[in-house]
Motif scaffolding. Structure first.
Motif: not given
Length: 117
Positions: A88-109
């Motif tokens: 209940g701190v916020r009404g919306e997730v601030p990342t919801a509309a931000a584009p997400r970059t997919e990590a390349p396959e086989g990459s490490t964190s």
């Protein structure tokens, strides 16, 4: 006495740590997530209550970041934002509309050298 935004931020981060412990996340995961959120808030000069989708896009879209790092940081900010909505701190997730970059396959964190968590 009403807390300042800075005091509120520390309270929120403490509560989020407790929430993650309840989920049995590792100490390392929790610590690295908090470090990421603190760095994001400092670099973007925002608070958990004022962070916007553009703050997220600017932070995760920095040129020096690899696709894997962008994906990791976005995931941490998404987890933090989702938690804020759940409690209940916020009404919306601030990342919801931000584009997400997919990590390349086989990459490490970036937080897990050698691909080990």
């Amino acid at each position: 006495m009403q807390p300042t935004l800075s005091d509120d931020t520390e309270d929120l981060l403490t509560d989020w740590v407790d929430w993650q412990r309840m989920q049995n996340l590792s100490h390392r995961t929790i610590a690295e997530r908090v470090i990421t959120v603190r760095a994001f808030l400092a670099l973007q000069r925002c608070t958990p209550r004022t962070m916007t989708v553009m703050d997220v896009a600017r932070y995760c879209g920095r040129v020096e970041l690899s696709a894997s790092s962008r994906n990791t940081y976005h995931g941490v900010l998404r987890a933090f934002g989702t938690w804020m909505v759940k409690v209940g701190v916020r009404g919306e997730v601030p990342t919801a509309a931000a584009p997400r970059t997919e990590a390349p396959e086989g990459s490490t964190s970036p937080a897990a050298p050698g691909g080990r968590a």
